[in-house]
Write a protein that holds these residues in place. Structure first.
Motif, PDB file in Angstrom:
ATOM      1  N   THR A 241       0.831  -1.133   0.044  1.00 25.71           N
ATOM      2  CA  THR A 241       0.102   0.000  -0.046  1.00 25.71           C
ATOM      3  C   THR A 241       0.969   1.364  -0.088  1.00 25.71           C
ATOM      4  O   THR A 241       0.356   2.316  -0.264  1.00 25.71           O
ATOM      5  CB  THR A 241      -0.842   0.127   1.280  1.00 25.71           C
ATOM      6  N   GLY A 242       2.037   1.226   0.535  1.00 22.37           N
ATOM      7  CA  GLY A 242       2.919   2.350   0.651  1.00 22.37           C
ATOM      8  C   GLY A 242       2.556   3.134   1.731  1.00 22.37           C
ATOM      9  O   GLY A 242       1.764   2.685   2.571  1.00 22.37           O
ATOM     10  N   VAL A 243       2.900   4.567   1.609  1.00 24.42           N
ATOM     11  CA  VAL A 243       2.726   5.213   3.104  1.00 24.42           C
ATOM     12  C   VAL A 243       1.162   6.128   2.462  1.00 24.42           C
ATOM     13  O   VAL A 243       1.154   6.731   1.701  1.00 24.42           O
ATOM     14  CB  VAL A 243       3.475   6.574   3.039  1.00 24.42           C
ATOM     15  N   THR A 244       0.204   5.589   3.097  1.00 20.48           N
ATOM     16  CA  THR A 244      -1.049   5.803   2.850  1.00 20.48           C
ATOM     17  C   THR A 244      -1.552   7.412   3.828  1.00 20.48           C
ATOM     18  O   THR A 244      -0.742   7.583   4.573  1.00 20.48           O
ATOM     19  CB  THR A 244      -2.396   4.833   3.277  1.00 20.48           C
ATOM     20  N   VAL A 259       8.076  10.971  20.263  1.00 22.71           N
ATOM     21  CA  VAL A 259       9.017   9.909  20.660  1.00 22.71           C
ATOM     22  C   VAL A 259      10.387  10.141  20.035  1.00 22.71           C
ATOM     23  O   VAL A 259      10.230  10.516  18.849  1.00 22.71           O
ATOM     24  CB  VAL A 259       8.295   8.398  20.025  1.00 22.71           C
ATOM     25  N   GLU A 260      11.367  10.176  20.846  1.00 19.57           N
ATOM     26  CA  GLU A 260      12.627  10.464  20.160  1.00 19.57           C
ATOM     27  C   GLU A 260      13.089   9.299  19.384  1.00 19.57           C
ATOM     28  O   GLU A 260      13.545   9.635  18.359  1.00 19.57           O
ATOM     29  CB  GLU A 260      13.866  10.545  21.380  1.00 19.57           C
ATOM     30  N   HIS A 261      12.805   8.133  19.951  1.00 18.07           N
ATOM     31  CA  HIS A 261      13.481   7.159  19.168  1.00 18.07           C
ATOM     32  C   HIS A 261      12.456   6.185  18.216  1.00 18.07           C
ATOM     33  O   HIS A 261      11.656   5.616  18.689  1.00 18.07           O
ATOM     34  CB  HIS A 261      14.127   5.869  19.965  1.00 18.07           C
ATOM     35  N   ARG A 262      12.350   6.683  16.949  1.00 13.48           N
ATOM     36  CA  ARG A 262      11.515   6.250  16.448  1.00 13.48           C
ATOM     37  C   ARG A 262      11.822   5.413  14.790  1.00 13.48           C
ATOM     38  O   ARG A 262      12.624   5.886  13.922  1.00 13.48           O
ATOM     39  CB  ARG A 262      10.070   7.158  15.818  1.00 13.48           C
ATOM     40  N   LEU A 263      11.413   4.598  14.499  1.00 10.50           N
ATOM     41  CA  LEU A 263      11.923   3.703  13.453  1.00 10.50           C
ATOM     42  C   LEU A 263      10.567   3.213  12.678  1.00 10.50           C
ATOM     43  O   LEU A 263       9.539   2.977  13.198  1.00 10.50           O
ATOM     44  CB  LEU A 263      12.409   2.071  13.979  1.00 10.50           C
ATOM     45  N   ALA A 264      10.915   3.494  11.142  1.00 12.56           N
ATOM     46  CA  ALA A 264       9.870   2.916  10.253  1.00 12.56           C
ATOM     47  C   ALA A 264      10.194   1.514   9.804  1.00 12.56           C
ATOM     48  O   ALA A 264      11.375   1.451   9.253  1.00 12.56           O
ATOM     49  CB  ALA A 264       9.677   3.907   9.054  1.00 12.56           C
ATOM     50  N   VAL A 265       9.238   0.862   9.679  1.00  9.10           N
ATOM     51  CA  VAL A 265       9.410  -0.680   9.184  1.00  9.10           C
ATOM     52  C   VAL A 265       8.444  -0.980   8.237  1.00  9.10           C
ATOM     53  O   VAL A 265       7.187  -0.937   7.966  1.00  9.10           O
ATOM     54  CB  VAL A 265       9.275  -1.622  10.260  1.00  9.10           C
ATOM     55  N   LEU A 266       8.979  -0.882   6.803  1.00  9.74           N
ATOM     56  CA  LEU A 266       8.210  -1.437   5.684  1.00  9.74           C
ATOM     57  C   LEU A 266       8.159  -2.681   5.673  1.00  9.74           C
ATOM     58  O   LEU A 266       8.867  -3.466   5.145  1.00  9.74           O
ATOM     59  CB  LEU A 266       8.951  -0.618   4.289  1.00  9.74           C
ATOM     60  N   ASN A 267       7.006  -3.295   5.979  1.00 12.39           N
ATOM     61  CA  ASN A 267       6.816  -4.716   5.982  1.00 12.39           C
ATOM     62  C   ASN A 267       6.056  -5.192   4.779  1.00 12.39           C
ATOM     63  O   ASN A 267       5.682  -4.516   3.798  1.00 12.39           O
ATOM     64  CB  ASN A 267       5.863  -4.929   7.181  1.00 12.39           C
ATOM     65  N   LYS A 268       6.048  -6.684   4.741  1.00 10.31           N
ATOM     66  CA  LYS A 268       5.562  -7.461   3.498  1.00 10.31           C
ATOM     67  C   LYS A 268       6.134  -7.165   2.098  1.00 10.31           C
ATOM     68  O   LYS A 268       5.757  -7.399   1.234  1.00 10.31           O
ATOM     69  CB  LYS A 268       4.180  -6.934   3.388  1.00 10.31           C
ATOM     70  N   ILE A 269       7.778  -6.956   2.529  1.00 12.27           N
ATOM     71  CA  ILE A 269       8.401  -7.116   1.119  1.00 12.27           C
ATOM     72  C   ILE A 269       8.367  -7.994   0.286  1.00 12.27           C
ATOM     73  O   ILE A 269       8.816  -8.060  -0.933  1.00 12.27           O
ATOM     74  CB  ILE A 269       9.792  -6.630   1.422  1.00 12.27           C
ATOM     75  N   ASP A 270       7.905  -9.287   0.884  1.00  9.96           N
ATOM     76  CA  ASP A 270       7.811 -10.625   0.116  1.00  9.96           C
ATOM     77  C   ASP A 270       6.843 -10.302  -1.227  1.00  9.96           C
ATOM     78  O   ASP A 270       6.833 -11.233  -1.899  1.00  9.96           O
ATOM     79  CB  ASP A 270       7.639 -11.648   1.067  1.00  9.96           C
ATOM     80  N   VAL A 271       6.003  -9.599  -1.088  1.00 11.33           N
ATOM     81  CA  VAL A 271       4.879  -9.263  -2.127  1.00 11.33           C
ATOM     82  C   VAL A 271       5.743  -8.724  -3.351  1.00 11.33           C
ATOM     83  O   VAL A 271       5.239  -8.888  -4.382  1.00 11.33           O
ATOM     84  CB  VAL A 271       3.973  -8.286  -1.939  1.00 11.33           C
ATOM     85  N   LEU A 297       8.591  10.564   5.682  1.00 10.11           N
ATOM     86  CA  LEU A 297       8.454  10.687   7.064  1.00 10.11           C
ATOM     87  C   LEU A 297       9.763  11.203   7.693  1.00 10.11           C
ATOM     88  O   LEU A 297       9.859  11.501   8.720  1.00 10.11           O
ATOM     89  CB  LEU A 297       8.698   9.039   7.459  1.00 10.11           C
ATOM     90  N   LYS A 298      10.528  11.916   6.722  1.00 12.82           N
ATOM     91  CA  LYS A 298      11.862  12.800   7.124  1.00 12.82           C
ATOM     92  C   LYS A 298      12.646  12.105   8.123  1.00 12.82           C
ATOM     93  O   LYS A 298      12.788  12.437   9.217  1.00 12.82           O
ATOM     94  CB  LYS A 298      11.238  14.179   7.672  1.00 12.82           C
ATOM     95  N   LEU A 299      13.019  10.764   7.651  1.00 16.26           N
ATOM     96  CA  LEU A 299      14.040   9.817   8.444  1.00 16.26           C
ATOM     97  C   LEU A 299      15.274   9.716   7.735  1.00 16.26           C
ATOM     98  O   LEU A 299      15.455   9.644   6.563  1.00 16.26           O
ATOM     99  CB  LEU A 299      13.261   8.489   8.769  1.00 16.26           C
ATOM    100  N   PRO A 300      16.231   9.519   8.682  1.00 16.05           N
ATOM    101  CA  PRO A 300      17.650   9.244   8.014  1.00 16.05           C
ATOM    102  C   PRO A 300      17.666   7.566   7.449  1.00 16.05           C
ATOM    103  O   PRO A 300      16.760   6.832   8.175  1.00 16.05           O
ATOM    104  CB  PRO A 300      18.565   9.446   9.141  1.00 16.05           C
ATOM    105  N   PRO A 301      18.307   7.173   6.709  1.00 18.75           N
ATOM    106  CA  PRO A 301      18.285   6.037   6.162  1.00 18.75           C
ATOM    107  C   PRO A 301      18.354   4.912   7.133  1.00 18.75           C
ATOM    108  O   PRO A 301      17.876   3.792   7.073  1.00 18.75           O
ATOM    109  CB  PRO A 301      19.432   5.839   5.168  1.00 18.75           C
TER     110      PRO A 301
END
Length: 644
Positions: A241-244, A259-271, A297-301
């Motif tokens: 779906t990407g970022v909806t 939240v200071e420590h925030r991680l973005a996790v792009l799940n379901k890459i198996d599709v 999301l303006k996050l570093p890699p």
């Protein structure tokens, strides 16, 4: 088994336990040396218990059907050889689920009925009402039974549209759309608490699995307290779906600003694992998705990950290392192990140094001062055998003069003490529990009498600012108390050669920061056009109650810290005064005795020599404790025992 993460958590647990033992050794030293009162010893007991019960809270936040629960199973519970928490296609996380370990209670699943949303009691309050929860005991020896019991978390129930509205559910939530007979399907449970004996949980890990956007929006306590209180948030997105739009709403309102420590996790890459594409083409597609996610999301890699939770869980269950690496889980696990857990080390270290650094410094000063006085007294007796009676009279006059000067200093300090006591009462009055409750009750009454969303929000904003203003006043008074006490300590240092004790200031900065964040969240909530334009009395009232509960929590913590500070602020100087007073009395008695019988000199010298040895040993013992503590907190010894 999540090897790297578990290893780091176990090391963190072992470090906390060792640090707690060192602080316990310092407490024993204080008790044996009689250089601390009950309040100080209690403070050390609290710090020791805090270290031993330290938690690492990870919150998993996302819209529904993003694979949060599956990722939790893959990261932490793959050794269960099946899905521990219920996870399936579609919406399975119907209520917030807290996973932890409490050795004081048997393994169990506790469920809070959804009907409790109709009351104004907070989740924190409901957690204290044991009879309100449905409890299922768990037997770790029977995994099939555990899985069957945990499936209860996904239960729903049908209620009338009117009842759904009363409980705060919105009919535009696709998960609770009305049925043909005008009934609404809602979650059966409001909150789930899973107490489970797992090595990671035993070492202090706490996991919070949250529902989707509408559930977050209608349970403000999650967004005001639970999520901001997490040490890290894993925000899940779906590759297909990407970022909806709803993803961005959750990110901007509930994650990014809180939240200071925030991680973005792009799940379901198996599709994207298309057999008609080469591995390079697949990697390029994933890289593009990651890049777009980072930009949005303006996050570093280093904070954005691509994973397949389902394939990662499968790989761990089967022992398939190649599939595990392809799933992307090891990289995410490495981030948690090498960056998030070390951040907890830093916080614990800073808290330890902040809590006892000044106390240790004072202990060293008091021990050193007492030892120096005994050595000076011993040196003054050297060669006195050859002196005559007139010399003894001169010594007696010198002690009498010092007693007179010291008595005057004590009288001056007594006047200062009266002022300090008066200011201390003012300080506690600003944080008084009954006064706070009266102010909050006024706010609740205004909320109840407000018929418009605008009126509700104006009340909230004004109350939040009032709380912050009152808190600022406490810091002004505390600063004045510290300055007056510092002047008194400096006077004794100048006039009587006391060790220069520097009073420890009242540090409420963390509480003030939390209060400012609450004000900011309140203003953000009140500025949201959706909330302004829509009549959502249930939501606004719940948000207000959640904010007020946090205010009460902050003020209670500040009040406890302030009471402890007031009890201990003058204690080092008072101990020094008592010790010096005893020293003067002892000198006067010895001089009088030796004036009549100089033969007692040898006995007195021997006694003082023995006392000097004991004091040196005591000082050395404290020095060794400081060395161990400095090594454990990973800093120089002077950082622990000198001014912070």
């Amino acid at each position: 088994m999540a090897g790297q993460l578990q290893q780091e958590m176990l090391q963190f647990y072992a470090w906390r336990s060792a640090l707690a033992q060192t602080i316990a050794a310092y407490r024993a030293w204080l008790a044996d040396s009689m250089l601390a009162d009950r309040a100080q010893l209690g403070r050390l007991d609290s710090l020791t218990e805090s270290l031993r019960s330290e938690k690492l809270v990870l919150a998993f936040v996302a819209e529904f059907s993003r694979g949060k629960t599956e990722l939790i199973n893959a990261l932490f519970f793959s050794d269960f050889k099946r899905r521990l928490l219920p996870s399936d296609v579609g919406r399975t996380t119907m209520c917030p689920t807290e996973v932890f370990f409490d050795a004081g209670h048997p393994p169990s699943l506790r469920l809070l009925p959804i009907e409790t949303r109709g009351s104004d009691q907070s989740l924190a309050q409901w957690k204290k009402v044991a009879k309100a929860w449905r409890t299922f005991l768990l037997d770790p020896a029977h995994p099939e039974a555990i899985v069957r019991i945990l499936s209860v978390i996904t239960q729903t129930k049908l209620v009338s549209a009117e009842e759904a509205k009363r409980l705060g559910f919105l009919t535009d939530d696709p998960g609770i759309a009305p049925t043909p007979d005008a009934q609404v399907r809602v979650p059966a449970w409001r909150y789930a608490m899973l107490n489970f004996p797992h090595p990671l949980l035993k070492s202090g890990l706490v996991i919070l699995d949250t529902p989707g956007l509408n559930a977050l929006g209608t349970e403000p306590e999650l967004t005001v307290s639970s999520i901001p209180g997490a040490h890290a948030v894993l925000f899940l997105l779906a590759t297909d779906t990407g970022v909806t739009r709803s993803d961005m709403t959750i990110w901007r309102h509930f994650v990014e600003p809180q939240v200071e420590h925030r991680l973005a996790v792009l799940n379901k890459i198996d599709v994207l694992w298309d057999e008609l594409k080469s591995p390079a083409e697949i990697d390029m597609t994933i890289a593009k998705q990651l890049s777009e996610t980072r930009d949005l999301l303006k996050l570093p890699p280093s904070r954005v990950f691509a994973v397949s939770a389902q394939k990662g869980l499968l790989a761990r269950i089967r022992g398939d290392k190649a599939l595990l690496m392809r799933s992307g889980l090891p990289r995410l696990e490495a981030m948690l192990a090498k960056e998030i857990i070390p951040s907890r080390y830093r916080l614990a270290r800073n808290q330890t140094v902040r809590e006892i650094g000044a106390m240790i410094r004072t202990s060293l000063q008091l021990a050193r001062g007492e030892r120096k006085r005994v050595e000076a007294e011993l040196a003054g007796l050297g060669g006195i055998t050859e002196r005559n009676h007139s010399v003894m009279l001169q010594l007696d006059e010198r002690v009498a003069l010092e007693e007179e000067r010291f008595d005057e200093s004590v009288r001056n300090y007594a006047r200062t003490h009266v002022l300090l006591d008066k200011e201390g009462r003012k300080l506690l009055a600003l944080l008084d529990e009954e006064r706070l409750h009266a102010i909050l009750q006024t706010g609740r009454d205004l909320i109840q009498s407000s018929w418009t969303t605008h009126g509700l929000m104006l009340t909230m904003e004004n109350l939040a600012r009032l709380m912050l203003s009152q808190f600022e006043q406490t810091l002004d008074i505390a600063l004045r108390i510290t300055k007056w006490l510092d002047t008194a300590c400096h006077a004794f240092h100048e006039k009587h050669s006391f060790e220069h004790i520097i009073p420890q200031p009242l540090t409420l900065e963390s509480h003030r920061h939390e209060l400012r964040l609450l004000v900011k969240r309140t203003e953000g909530f009140c500025d949201d056009l959706v909330n302004i334009m829509t009549e959502k009395h249930f939501l606004v009232r719940k948000f207000f109650l959640a904010i007020m509960a946090e205010v009460e929590k902050i003020f209670a913590a500040a009040r406890s810290e302030t009471e402890s500070w007031l009890l201990q602020a003058e204690q080092p100087l008072q101990l020094e005064i008592q010790t010096y007073h005893s020293h003067l009395n002892r000198r006067r008695e010895e001089i009088m005795a030796m004036g009549h019988d100089l033969a007692r000199l040898d006995k007195q010298q021997a006694r003082l020599q023995q006392l000097a040895v004991e004091l040196r040993q005591r000082e050395a013992a404290l020095g060794r404790i400081v060395q161990v503590l400095a090594k454990q907190v990973g800093t120089e010894e002077k950082a622990v025992s000198s001014k912070q």
